[in-house]
Design a protein around this motif. Structure first.
Motif, PDB file in Angstrom:
ATOM      1  N   UNK A 184       0.898  -1.434   0.094  1.00 38.42           N
ATOM      2  CA  UNK A 184       0.005  -0.053   0.050  1.00 38.42           C
ATOM      3  C   UNK A 184       0.857   1.206   0.059  1.00 38.42           C
ATOM      4  N   UNK A 187       2.499   2.028  -3.267  1.00 38.32           N
ATOM      5  CA  UNK A 187       1.632   2.673  -4.031  1.00 38.32           C
ATOM      6  C   UNK A 187       1.278   4.106  -3.862  1.00 38.32           C
ATOM      7  N   UNK A 188       1.598   4.388  -2.488  1.00 34.09           N
ATOM      8  CA  UNK A 188       0.954   5.746  -2.223  1.00 34.09           C
ATOM      9  C   UNK A 188       2.434   6.509  -2.761  1.00 34.09           C
ATOM     10  N   UNK A 189       3.388   5.986  -3.215  1.00 32.05           N
ATOM     11  CA  UNK A 189       4.649   6.757  -3.470  1.00 32.05           C
ATOM     12  C   UNK A 189       4.617   6.857  -5.102  1.00 32.05           C
ATOM     13  N   UNK A 190       3.421   6.188  -5.591  1.00 33.97           N
ATOM     14  CA  UNK A 190       3.390   6.431  -7.160  1.00 33.97           C
ATOM     15  C   UNK A 190       3.992   5.400  -7.679  1.00 33.97           C
ATOM     16  N   UNK A 191       3.991   3.982  -7.273  1.00 36.01           N
ATOM     17  CA  UNK A 191       4.641   3.061  -8.016  1.00 36.01           C
ATOM     18  C   UNK A 191       3.327   2.243  -8.356  1.00 36.01           C
TER      19      UNK A 191
ATOM     20  N   UNK B  67      -5.607   8.630   4.573  1.00 33.10           N
ATOM     21  CA  UNK B  67      -5.528   7.432   3.802  1.00 33.10           C
ATOM     22  C   UNK B  67      -6.519   7.529   2.776  1.00 33.10           C
ATOM     23  N   UNK B  70      -5.430   9.887  -0.066  1.00 34.71           N
ATOM     24  CA  UNK B  70      -4.309   8.990  -0.861  1.00 34.71           C
ATOM     25  C   UNK B  70      -4.949   7.914  -1.614  1.00 34.71           C
ATOM     26  N   UNK B  72      -5.778   5.006  -0.482  1.00 37.18           N
ATOM     27  CA  UNK B  72      -5.417   3.802   0.254  1.00 37.18           C
ATOM     28  C   UNK B  72      -6.528   3.179   1.010  1.00 37.18           C
ATOM     29  N   UNK B  74     -10.394   1.907   0.027  1.00 31.93           N
ATOM     30  CA  UNK B  74     -10.949   1.494  -1.018  1.00 31.93           C
ATOM     31  C   UNK B  74     -12.320   2.091  -1.345  1.00 31.93           C
ATOM     32  N   UNK B  91      -6.620   5.770  -8.325  1.00 30.90           N
ATOM     33  CA  UNK B  91      -5.867   4.837  -7.479  1.00 30.90           C
ATOM     34  C   UNK B  91      -4.830   5.367  -6.956  1.00 30.90           C
ATOM     35  N   UNK B  92      -4.378   4.674  -5.761  1.00 30.66           N
ATOM     36  CA  UNK B  92      -3.360   5.349  -5.146  1.00 30.66           C
ATOM     37  C   UNK B  92      -1.916   5.847  -5.812  1.00 30.66           C
ATOM     38  N   UNK B  93      -1.644   5.029  -6.772  1.00 29.42           N
ATOM     39  CA  UNK B  93      -0.441   5.375  -7.358  1.00 29.42           C
ATOM     40  C   UNK B  93      -0.529   6.610  -8.259  1.00 29.42           C
ATOM     41  N   UNK B  96      -0.767   9.767  -6.247  1.00 30.47           N
ATOM     42  CA  UNK B  96       0.465  10.024  -5.911  1.00 30.47           C
ATOM     43  C   UNK B  96       1.275  10.687  -7.031  1.00 30.47           C
ATOM     44  N   UNK B 102       2.795  11.023   1.141  1.00 32.79           N
ATOM     45  CA  UNK B 102       2.441  10.506   2.188  1.00 32.79           C
ATOM     46  C   UNK B 102       3.378  10.083   3.160  1.00 32.79           C
ATOM     47  N   UNK B 104       3.428   7.929   6.583  1.00 32.04           N
ATOM     48  CA  UNK B 104       2.288   7.535   7.473  1.00 32.04           C
ATOM     49  C   UNK B 104       2.574   7.308   8.911  1.00 32.04           C
TER      50      UNK B 104
END
Lengths: 294, 252
Positions: A184, A187-191, B67, B70, B72, B74, B91-93, B96, B102, B104
């Protein structure tokens, strides 16, 4: 010349067989470990895809006239692409369910692939000739070393080393390791982690196919060759520590050798020795030799 | 684009300076974890270059808000607009990549990565991120401990690393979830300095805090969160006059 009462050529011969088996174990368990790390499923289709890798090499030669060397690259690419399709359209939709579903799905897939090839080619297997450039061997004085067998060991070491380098020393590898820990956040880093998962499955499966091509000239190309080896490979992955890259490589080679030694000193036990080791490791170090305790 | 202009409970406007569309607009954001409904229509705004805090007790939904922004969480609905673009369906990516980073609550330092690998992990998503040299200047410890396992750092150092690694990416909005939690006062002080410095460098920060004393020092505006919605808002210059009310909200 004897060694512990065993003729040296016999002893070294068994060690060599052990090392070659170990080479296959290492490449196969490495792929399994990669897939387990990122997808959290035990890929039961791994043995079948190893078999498909060998068959693709055979078919390339038989129908298209493409020889061993190109097949060594092409077959992993073809089977890896097939694996990515499997991951994208079969495994990803069930990724959020219990991992048991992934295991059942890959198990079903293994049966399906084996069934198809058995239907078409029977169980007797097809032969695949050793390429001309790797025929012959070296006389080491104490034993005869066939060139192809030496090549198998070298190729396995190179592929394992390259994969280890990719995972442990590159940016992409660091991203994969991070995604294993906390997908997760990565993903939140943009990957695009789902894409990374698909590529990883493709890589793991490609490694299986590579082992399949390496195996083709040694063992016959046989629909059941995967199920013969895969149970042992599962045991090796457990011994090394589920998901551990180093563990998969090291225990693959080590257990191949150990199996060879057992064949010298107590042949009756050689078929079960790896499972005995697995049982002992599970009792003493449940996370595996190289695994981190959960 | 509709903006609900007032906070339902207190009747105050969500933000007074709402002439232009702010950098981040969270509008009637709802989210769920399975059966449990956590956010019941969060609305607040963050202007470019501001430090905005979300205050509230444990379980009020502050972390879930970050979250959800971001991507995260759903199950979410409502609207989250960043630079005027709707992100609720992304989606999260993808979120970003639009420029939000983010950090955490649990810091998220990867144990299988070295300090340096942790620092270089987030990919660059836009130009104009902080150079690695500048990051090392702000956090010299990260350079000297570069080859250590990420989780071998102390709690404070891990927090620095978690903040440092999102500065390089070119993201302009930083979501920081309780950066001072469990840290010694001197480290909290240091993190306060860094956050203030980041605003000077043009970063916009949305900060979740339980530590009001810290929040009032760095924040330009504070939203109080209760039961998954914003119940009040205080500008920096309103804090002194409303201290009792705020501490009442936070139950301290």
């Amino acid at each position: 010349m004897d060694f512990l009462g065993i003729p040296l050529p016999v002893f070294m011969g068994q060690l060599l067989i052990g090392l070659i088996n170990g080479a296959f174990y290492a490449v196969l368990s490495l792929g399994l470990a990669l897939i387990f790390g990122l997808l959290n499923i035990v890929n039961f289709a791994h043995g079948a895809l190893y078999m498909v890798g060998a068959f693709v090499a055979f078919l390339l030669l038989d129908y298209v006239g493409i020889g061993y060397w190109p097949a060594l690259i092409l077959s992993p690419l073809i089977v890896g692409a097939f694996g990515m399709v499997i991951e994208r359209f079969l495994l990803r939709p069930i990724a959020d369910l219990d991992h048991l579903y992934g295991l059942l799905l890959t198990f079903g897939l293994a049966l399906l692939l084996e069934g198809i090839f058995r239907q078409v080619y029977g169980v007797s297997g097809e032969t695949y000739a050793i390429p001309a450039s790797l025929q012959g061997g070296f006389n080491l004085g104490f034993m005869f070393l066939p060139t192809y067998r030496a090549w198998v060991i070298v190729a396995a070491v190179i592929v394992c080393g390259a994969t280890w380098f990719l995972i442990e020393q590159t940016r992409l590898g660091a991203t994969m390791r991070a995604a294993v820990e906390n997908a997760d956040l990565v993903r939140a880093f943009g990957v695009n982690v789902p894409l990374l998962v698909t590529l990883t499955y493709g890589l793991g499966v490609g490694l299986a196919a590579f082992a399949g091509v390496l195996a083709a000239p040694i063992y016959s190309v046989n629909p059941l060759m995967g199920s013969n080896i895969i149970i042992v490979v599962f045991a090796i992955v457990v011994i090394g520590g589920l998901g551990s890259i180093k563990g998969a490589i090291a225990s693959g080679f080590m257990l191949g050798l150990f199996e060879g030694l057992t064949r010298v000193f107590y042949p009756e036990a050689s078929n079960i020795i790896i499972f005995v080791v697995m049982a002992v490791v599970l009792i003493v170090r449940p996370a595996g030799l190289f695994g981190k305790a959960a | 684009m509709t903006r609900s202009a007032t906070i339902a409970r207190s009747g105050r406007p969500i933000w007074v300076k709402c002439m232009a569309e702010p950098l981040l607009v969270v509008d009637q954001l709802q989210s769920w974890y399975g059966e449990s409904h956590i956010l019941h229509g969060m609305s607040f705004e963050v202007g470019k270059g501001e430090i905005v805090t979300l205050l509230g007790r444990n379980g009020a939904g502050k972390t879930t808000t970050l979250r959800s922004i971001m991507g995260l969480v759903k199950q979410r609905s409502g609207s989250v607009r960043y630079e005027g673009k709707e992100t609720i369906k992304l989606s999260a990516n993808q979120i970003a990549r639009s420029g939000i980073a983010f950090c955490p609550e649990e810091r998220g330092i990867f144990s299988s990565l070295t300090v340096k690998e942790n620092l270089l992990l987030p990919p660059e998503i836009a130009q104009g991120g902080m150079s690695t040299e500048r990051v090392y200047e702000l956090f010299p410890i990260l350079k000297t401990r570069g080859n250590s396992q990420g989780t071998k750092l102390s709690g404070g150092e891990q927090q620095m690393l978690a903040i440092a690694r999102i500065l390089r990416t070119g993201a302009r909005l930083l979501l920081l979830d309780e950066p001072t939690e469990g840290l010694a006062p001197v480290i909290v002080e240091k993190i306060g300095e860094i956050i203030t410095k980041l605003r000077e460098e043009g970063f916009t920060i949305l900060l979740v805090e339980q530590n009001f004393r810290f929040a009032e020092r760095v924040g330009d505006r504070h939203y109080v969160v209760e039961h998954g919605e914003v119940v009040d808002r205080f500008e920096r210059d309103e804090v002194a006059a409303n201290r009792e009310k705020i501490t009442g909200y936070l139950g301290v």
